[in-house]
Design a protein around this motif. Structure first.
Motif, PDB file in Angstrom:
ATOM      1  N   HIS A   1       0.805  -1.210   0.000  1.00  0.00           N
ATOM      2  CA  HIS A   1       0.000   0.000   0.000  1.00  0.00           C
ATOM      3  C   HIS A   1       0.843   1.267   0.000  1.00  0.00           C
ATOM      4  CE1 HIS A   1       1.160  -0.712   4.152  1.00  0.00           C
ATOM      5  NE2 HIS A   1       0.854   0.559   4.432  1.00  0.00           N
ATOM      6  N   LEU A   2       2.179   1.116   0.138  1.00  0.00           N
ATOM      7  CA  LEU A   2       3.049   2.289   0.205  1.00  0.00           C
ATOM      8  C   LEU A   2       3.334   2.834  -1.182  1.00  0.00           C
ATOM      9  CD1 LEU A   2       5.629   1.066   2.870  1.00  0.00           C
ATOM     10  CD2 LEU A   2       3.631   2.526   3.223  1.00  0.00           C
ATOM     11  N   PRO A   3       3.734   4.089  -1.262  1.00  0.00           N
ATOM     12  CA  PRO A   3       4.093   4.677  -2.564  1.00  0.00           C
ATOM     13  C   PRO A   3       5.251   3.912  -3.196  1.00  0.00           C
ATOM     14  CG  PRO A   3       3.847   6.378  -0.901  1.00  0.00           C
ATOM     15  CD  PRO A   3       3.802   5.084  -0.169  1.00  0.00           C
ATOM     16  N   PRO A   4       5.318   3.907  -4.540  1.00  0.00           N
ATOM     17  CA  PRO A   4       6.401   3.162  -5.224  1.00  0.00           C
ATOM     18  C   PRO A   4       7.801   3.570  -4.777  1.00  0.00           C
ATOM     19  CG  PRO A   4       4.707   3.819  -6.786  1.00  0.00           C
ATOM     20  CD  PRO A   4       4.368   4.513  -5.498  1.00  0.00           C
ATOM     21  N   GLY A   5       7.999   4.852  -4.549  1.00  0.00           N
ATOM     22  CA  GLY A   5       9.339   5.284  -4.124  1.00  0.00           C
ATOM     23  C   GLY A   5       9.742   4.686  -2.796  1.00  0.00           C
ATOM     24  N   LEU A   6       8.814   4.638  -1.862  1.00  0.00           N
ATOM     25  CA  LEU A   6       9.122   4.063  -0.567  1.00  0.00           C
ATOM     26  C   LEU A   6       9.279   2.543  -0.647  1.00  0.00           C
ATOM     27  CD1 LEU A   6       9.571   4.712   2.366  1.00  0.00           C
ATOM     28  CD2 LEU A   6       7.102   4.560   2.765  1.00  0.00           C
ATOM     29  N   GLN A   7       8.476   1.913  -1.501  1.00  0.00           N
ATOM     30  CA  GLN A   7       8.652   0.473  -1.713  1.00  0.00           C
ATOM     31  C   GLN A   7      10.049   0.162  -2.272  1.00  0.00           C
ATOM     32  OE1 GLN A   7       5.477  -1.754  -3.578  1.00  0.00           O
ATOM     33  NE2 GLN A   7       3.969  -0.122  -3.106  1.00  0.00           N
ATOM     34  N   HIS A   8      10.518   1.042  -3.149  1.00  0.00           N
ATOM     35  CA  HIS A   8      11.868   0.849  -3.692  1.00  0.00           C
ATOM     36  C   HIS A   8      12.919   0.918  -2.583  1.00  0.00           C
ATOM     37  CE1 HIS A   8      15.308   1.170  -6.370  1.00  0.00           C
ATOM     38  NE2 HIS A   8      15.685   2.258  -5.688  1.00  0.00           N
ATOM     39  N   LEU A   9      12.776   1.857  -1.665  1.00  0.00           N
ATOM     40  CA  LEU A   9      13.714   1.964  -0.543  1.00  0.00           C
ATOM     41  C   LEU A   9      13.643   0.725   0.343  1.00  0.00           C
ATOM     42  CD1 LEU A   9      13.294   5.710   0.506  1.00  0.00           C
ATOM     43  CD2 LEU A   9      15.211   4.666  -0.704  1.00  0.00           C
ATOM     44  N   ILE A  10      12.434   0.197   0.557  1.00  0.00           N
ATOM     45  CA  ILE A  10      12.289  -0.985   1.401  1.00  0.00           C
ATOM     46  C   ILE A  10      12.959  -2.197   0.759  1.00  0.00           C
ATOM     47  CG2 ILE A  10      10.583  -2.598   2.354  1.00  0.00           C
ATOM     48  CD1 ILE A  10       8.732  -0.185   2.794  1.00  0.00           C
ATOM     49  N   ARG A  11      12.813  -2.308  -0.594  1.00  0.00           N
ATOM     50  CA  ARG A  11      13.477  -3.433  -1.265  1.00  0.00           C
ATOM     51  C   ARG A  11      15.000  -3.306  -1.196  1.00  0.00           C
ATOM     52  NH1 ARG A  11       9.157  -2.704  -4.992  1.00  0.00           N
ATOM     53  NH2 ARG A  11      10.474  -1.394  -6.317  1.00  0.00           N
ATOM     54  N   SER A  12      15.497  -2.092  -1.177  1.00  0.00           N
ATOM     55  CA  SER A  12      16.955  -1.894  -1.096  1.00  0.00           C
ATOM     56  C   SER A  12      17.475  -2.135   0.300  1.00  0.00           C
ATOM     57  CB  SER A  12      17.315  -0.457  -1.545  1.00  0.00           C
ATOM     58  OG  SER A  12      16.886  -0.231  -2.872  1.00  0.00           O
ATOM     59  N   SER A  13      16.718  -1.770   1.312  1.00  0.00           N
ATOM     60  CA  SER A  13      17.165  -1.940   2.692  1.00  0.00           C
ATOM     61  C   SER A  13      15.953  -2.283   3.543  1.00  0.00           C
ATOM     62  CB  SER A  13      17.838  -0.657   3.193  1.00  0.00           C
ATOM     63  OG  SER A  13      18.211  -0.784   4.538  1.00  0.00           O
ATOM     64  N   ALA A  14      15.928  -3.489   4.065  1.00  0.00           N
ATOM     65  CA  ALA A  14      14.781  -3.942   4.845  1.00  0.00           C
ATOM     66  C   ALA A  14      14.638  -3.105   6.109  1.00  0.00           C
ATOM     67  CB  ALA A  14      14.943  -5.409   5.205  1.00  0.00           C
ATOM     68  N   PRO A  15      13.415  -2.770   6.506  1.00  0.00           N
ATOM     69  CA  PRO A  15      13.210  -1.968   7.729  1.00  0.00           C
ATOM     70  C   PRO A  15      13.684  -2.716   8.974  1.00  0.00           C
ATOM     71  CG  PRO A  15      11.237  -1.990   6.348  1.00  0.00           C
ATOM     72  CD  PRO A  15      12.165  -3.003   5.780  1.00  0.00           C
TER      73      PRO A  15
END
Length: 561
Positions: free
Chosen positions: A508-522
């Motif tokens: 449900h998050l914006p694509p930009g934030l999803q990209h950051l999550i895929r790069s570095s797991a929370p």
């Protein structure tokens, strides 16, 4: 007969016996002569040639020394007969083999015996080595093949003629006692047979003798032989080892080339547990003569490591030598143990680094050169972005507690970092949009706090908290922070997850934030655990690892480790 007559008779018998003993002296044995002859051929032998031609039968007699002594007749019609001292064998048969004794009584009364051994072979044995009168082997370019001496004597005595054969094929025009082979090559090698044809009592007989011609390649003797030797050799005590000594003496010089071993200055003699073999060959195709001596030690002892092993090369002109040192081979067990220890140490270090990489980084980071961010003069170490959700009091309480109490308590009070948090750090009367943009430019990190449902209200207008201790920031912070992180790449992002994401995850998050999550797991905050607020827990170490190495500023109560 009275006693005086009996005594006289005894004296006469004794005197006659003594006279008989003096008249028949013992015969002196001459050296044995031996001949190998072919069945069907003939042979003539005269031990007293030429002075024995006119001796009487009483002066010289022949007999065959068999189980029953057979005297040889002088009847010339017989196949085997004697004539004075000469013995004739005509048309030999295998039964003629045996030992013949010639007994000669000289005019002075001396007695001599001339033994003769004759072995008769079937014609099928013509190629047998026993019938050869030796080999002719030298490096002369022109080679002379002599008719064997017994045949020469027969032909000279019986006025015979010579005929030569090579490998039993006639050589036309060759009737001399000596046969010359000019410019000899390998094609001239073979068996050369000299046949003497002679007459006796108007009958023609043949006698033959053969020699083998070997054509050697040109000889080249090295002035100084060349030794091929491994001067150091390693061995294990108690094992078998072979010491190899090779010497090159020249070209085609096998007769004048020998390698051998000396042990402690003494030529090697075979002993228990030690053996030497020598082999000399002409190497193909160079024809170099190499002699190799191999000394085999069946069980190496400690004494062998102290002995001096000298390789000796004996050539035509000189003898050369060189020393081989036998050394004990170092065992590989310490190397294996050392290698295993090093391997396990590396594995242990790798595991420790893997498990405690963050701890090590935090430990040594104060001593490493400062990065460029430590000199950027920014005022804040992190800009904290979060969004409060209405309708879920538990989530709101957890978020407010984490943002307003736990986060500042750990990062600011205990670690000395400076955070910008809305509501707490706002300047009254300043424009909100300008404030957000200015504070983000003054921050080194963007810290995004994710809660269940975060991001769903990014498009709505910002909501202000009613209490300064419960600040709520909305969509503009998110949008501006993501723009700095993704497009301008001015800030690194630290993602912290509070609570579970639910079945929808981060979709449900914006694509930009999803990209950051895929790069570095929370990083998931361990809510409810005793380490939730402990600054040295694994969670807070990971957060500190992502923060700048040196805080932008320190509060008086801060402490850095």
């Amino acid at each position: 007969m009275d006693s005086s007559q009996l005594l006289f008779f005894i004296l006469m018998v004794i005197s006659a016996s003594e006279y008989s003993a003096r008249a028949e002296p013992a015969c002196k044995d001459r050296s044995l002569k031996s001949f190998n002859l072919l069945e069907g051929e003939s042979f003539h032998y005269d031990p007293l040639r030429p002075q024995g031609r006119n001796l009487s039968d009483e002066a010289f007699m022949w007999y065959k020394n068999s189980s029953q002594m057979e005297y040889i007749s002088s009847d010339e019609k017989k196949r085997i007969h004697r004539h004075s001292a000469a013995l004739f064998f005509l048309n030999l048969s295998i039964e003629d083999s045996g030992v013949y004794i010639g007994r000669y009584k000289t005019p002075t009364g001396d007695c001599h015996k001339y033994p003769l051994k004759v072995d008769v072979f079937s014609a099928s044995y013509r190629m047998n080595e026993k019938l050869l009168y030796g080999e002719i082997e030298n490096s002369d370019q022109n080679k002379m093949v002599r008719c064997p001496d017994p045949l020469r004597k027969v032909c000279k005595t019986m006025n015979g003629t010579f005929t030569w054969y090579k490998d039993f094929s006639i050589l036309e025009g060759q009737h001399e006692a000596d046969l010359w082979v000019f410019n000899a090559s390998k094609d001239h090698e073979g068996i050369y047979t000299c046949i003497c044809t002679w007459k006796h009592n108007h009958m023609v007989y043949n006698s033959s003798g053969s020699r083998k011609l070997i054509v050697m390649e040109p000889l080249v003797h090295y002035q100084t032989p060349l030794i091929l030797l491994n001067k150091e050799q390693y061995a294990d005590e108690g094992s078998e080892t072979k010491l190899k000594c090779s010497v090159i003496c020249g070209i085609n010089v096998r007769k004048n080339c020998k390698a051998s071993w000396n042990v402690n200055g003494i030529p090697f003699n075979k002993a228990d547990g030690y053996n030497q073999t020598i082999n000399t060959v002409d190497e193909e195709p160079s024809k170099k003569t190499i002699s190799t001596a191999i000394l085999t030690i069946e069980r190496v002892s400690a004494k062998d490591f102290q002995d001096e092993f000298k390789c000796i090369g004996d050539g035509y002109y000189e003898e050369v030598s060189d020393i081989l040192t036998l050394k004990q081979r170092e065992t590989i067990i310490p190397l294996v143990i050392g290698g295993m220890c090093a391997f396990f140490l590396c594995v242990f270090v790798a595991i420790m680094v893997k498990c405690f990489a963050i701890d090590l980084a935090l430990l040594f980071r104060p001593y490493l050169p400062l990065s460029r961010h430590n000199k950027d003069a920014k005022s804040f170490d992190a800009y904290v972005v979060y969004q409060m959700q209405s309708g879920d009091n538990v989530t709101e309480d957890t978020l407010c507690k984490f943002v307003t109490k736990i986060l500042p308590s750990v990062l600011e009070e205990k670690c000395g970092y400076r955070l910008f948090i809305h509501g707490r750090d706002d300047i009254p009367g300043e424009d909100h949009l300008e404030l957000v943009e200015d504070r983000m430019k003054q921050s080194r990190r963007l810290m995004v706090i994710l809660t269940p449902g975060s991001g769903s209200g990014m498009g709505v207008t910002d909501k202000r908290p009613t209490s300064p201790l419960n600040p709520v920031v909305g969509g503009f912070d998110w949008q501006l922070g993501l723009h700095h992180a993704l497009f301008q790449r001015e800030m690194n992002v630290i993602l912290i997850q509070l609570g579970d994401t639910g079945p929808q995850g981060y979709t449900h998050l914006p694509p930009g934030l999803q990209h950051l999550i895929r790069s570095s797991a929370p990083l998931r905050w361990p809510e409810g655990s005793r380490d939730a607020a402990a600054w040295n827990s694994r969670f807070w170490k990971r957060v500190r690892y992502l923060m700048p190495a040196k805080p932008a500023s320190k509060s008086p109560k801060s402490a850095i480790i």
